[in-house]
Design an enzyme around this catalytic site. Structure first.
Site, mmCIF file in Angstrom:
data_model
loop_
_atom_site.group_PDB
_atom_site.id
_atom_site.type_symbol
_atom_site.label_atom_id
_atom_site.label_comp_id
_atom_site.label_asym_id
_atom_site.label_seq_id
_atom_site.Cartn_x
_atom_site.Cartn_y
_atom_site.Cartn_z
ATOM 1 C CG HIS A 217 9.827 -0.999 -2.601
ATOM 2 N ND1 HIS A 217 9.876 0.138 -3.360
ATOM 3 C CD2 HIS A 217 8.815 -1.747 -3.091
ATOM 4 C CE1 HIS A 217 8.903 0.093 -4.267
ATOM 5 N NE2 HIS A 217 8.244 -1.054 -4.124
ATOM 6 C CD1 TRP B 58 -2.427 -1.648 -0.132
ATOM 7 C CD2 TRP B 58 -3.139 -1.267 1.970
ATOM 8 N NE1 TRP B 58 -3.585 -2.382 0.063
ATOM 9 C CE2 TRP B 58 -4.041 -2.169 1.351
ATOM 10 C CE3 TRP B 58 -3.387 -0.896 3.284
ATOM 11 C CZ2 TRP B 58 -5.156 -2.693 2.001
ATOM 12 C CZ3 TRP B 58 -4.501 -1.414 3.942
ATOM 13 C CH2 TRP B 58 -5.378 -2.298 3.308
ATOM 14 C CE LYS B 59 4.507 0.994 -4.339
ATOM 15 N NZ LYS B 59 5.122 1.369 -5.603
ATOM 16 C CD GLU C 247 8.409 -4.597 -6.371
ATOM 17 O OE1 GLU C 247 7.180 -4.733 -6.434
ATOM 18 O OE2 GLU C 247 8.949 -3.732 -5.680
ATOM 19 C CD GLU D 113 8.010 3.157 -4.471
ATOM 20 O OE1 GLU D 113 7.454 3.007 -3.362
ATOM 21 O OE2 GLU D 113 7.446 2.888 -5.555
ATOM 22 N N GLY E 111 1.417 -3.023 -6.146
ATOM 23 C CA GLY E 111 1.233 -1.687 -5.570
ATOM 24 C C GLY E 111 -0.158 -1.158 -5.868
ATOM 25 N N GLY E 112 -0.256 -0.330 -6.894
ATOM 26 C CA GLY E 112 -1.514 0.356 -7.228
ATOM 27 C C GLY E 112 -2.751 -0.528 -7.231
HETATM 28 P P1 PGA Z 1 2.959 -1.050 -8.785
HETATM 29 O O1 PGA Z 1 4.001 -1.124 -7.552
HETATM 30 O O2 PGA Z 1 2.200 -2.356 -8.795
HETATM 31 O O3 PGA Z 1 2.083 0.114 -8.489
HETATM 32 O O4 PGA Z 1 3.775 -0.883 -10.025
HETATM 33 C C1 PGA Z 1 4.671 -2.304 -7.235
HETATM 34 C C2 PGA Z 1 5.615 -2.103 -6.068
HETATM 35 O O5 PGA Z 1 6.276 -1.050 -6.010
HETATM 36 O O6 PGA Z 1 5.718 -2.954 -5.180
#
Ligand code: PGA
Length: 247
Positions: free
Chosen positions: A92, A10-11, A164, A94, A231-232
Site C-alpha cells: 500500500h 479500514w487502515k 491506487e 501509505e 478506504g473511507g
Molecule cells: P480511500 O482509500 O478510498 O479513502 O481513498 C483507498 C485506499 O487507500 O485503499
C-alpha cells in the site's frame, strides 16, 4: 476467470466491537453471489472478525517478511494464517511512503505470505508529480516488474492487483473512469508481456482511491476494472454495501 471483488481497507481505524458489529450486520444483508467481499482489518480485529465472518473474507493490512524472530512489535505471515485470515494487503502506498517499503521488501513480504498460503492484494500507483509528467505508465510498470513479475504463474493465481493513484487516496479526487481503465489496460499489457495472455486476462485488478457509492458503478463498469479497494467509504456499512452492489 477474473473475480469481482469489493475490498474495504479500514487502515488504522475501528476497534473490535465496531468490527464485529459491522461484519455481523453485513453478513445479514443479501450480498451478490458473484462478488467477493473482503475487509482489511487492523491486526487485533482479525481473529474476532474471523469468528463471525462466513461469506466475508478478512485481510490483514501488512505482514513481516521474515518467518519469526527478534522483531519487536511485528506480525508474521504464519501468525496471520493461524487466525484464519484470508488475504494480506501488501505494498500500500501509505506503507511505501511512511514506512519506507521498497519494491524489494514488498516482494519478500509477498513471498513469505504466499508461503503461508495467504492471498495477496498487491498495491501499486503513482504520485501526483509522476502523473503530471505523464510518466505514470512506466512508474507503475516498474513497480510491477520489480515485485510481482518476479513470481511464478502459479504464485500469481493467489494475487490480486490494486491500482491506487496516490493523488486519489483519501483526497476525494477520483481518477476518471477513463484514467482507471487506461491504467488497468496497461497493467494487463505488462502482465501479458511478462507472462502470457491467459494470465493477463485472468488476474483481477481493483481500482482504489476515493471510491464511493456515487462513482463505483461507473468505475466498475470499465472493461479492465474488476472491483475496488475502498478506504473511507468502507467504514460506513451503508456506503460499503452500496459499493458492493455496484457491479
Ligand atoms: P480511500 O482509500 O478510498 O479513502 O481513498 C483507498 C485506499 O487507500 O485503499
Amino acid at each position: 476467470m477474473r473475480s469481482q471483488i469489493a475490498a474495504g481497507n479500514w487502515k488504522m481505524n475501528t476497534n473490535i466491537d465496531f468490527g464485529q458489529d459491522f461484519v455481523a450486520k453485513l453478513e445479514d444483508k443479501e450480498l451478490p453471489k458473484d462478488v467477493e467481499v473482503i475487509i482489511g482489518a487492523p491486526f487485533i480485529s482479525i481473529s474476532p472478525l474471523k469468528q463471525i465472518a462466513k461469506r466475508i473474507k478478512i485481510a490483514a493490512q501488512n505482514c513481516h517478511d521474515e518467518e519469526s524472530g527478534a522483531f519487536t512489535g511485528e506480525v508474521s505471515a504464519a501468525m496471520l494464517k493461524s487466525t484464519g485470515c484470508n488475504y494480506v494487503i501488501i505494498g500500500h502506498s501509505e506503507r511505501r511512503q511512511y514506512f519506507n517499503e521498497s519494491d524489494e521488501l514488498i516482494l519478500k513480504k509477498i513471498l513469505k505470505a504466499l508461503e503461508h498460503e495467504l492471498k495477496i492484494i498487491f498495491c501499486c500507483g503513482e504520485p501526483l508529480e509522476i502523473r503530471e509528467n505523464n510518466d505514470h505508465e512506466s512508474f507503475v510498470q516498474s513497480q510491477l516488474e520489480n515485485s510481482i513479475c518476479k513470481l511464478s504463474k502459479e504464485e500469481l493465481e493467489n494475487v490480486v492487483i490494486a491500482y491506487e493513484p496516490i493523488w486519489a487516496i483519501g483526497t476525494g479526487k477520483t481518477a476518471s473512469p477513463g484514467q482507471a481503465q487506461d491504467m488497468h489496460q496497461h497493467i494487463r499489457k505488462v502482465m501479458r508481456n511478462n507472462f502470457n495472455e491467459d494470465l493477463a486476462e485472468n488476474i483481477s485488478i481493483l481500482y482504489g482511491g476515493s471510491v464511493k457509492p456515487s462513482n463505483a458503478k461507473e468505475i466498475f463498469a470499465q472493461k479492465d476494472v474488476d472491483g475496488g479497494l475502498v478506504g473511507g467509504a468502507s467504514l460506513k456499512i451503508d456506503s460499503f454495501f452500496d459499493i458492493i452492489q455496484s457491479f
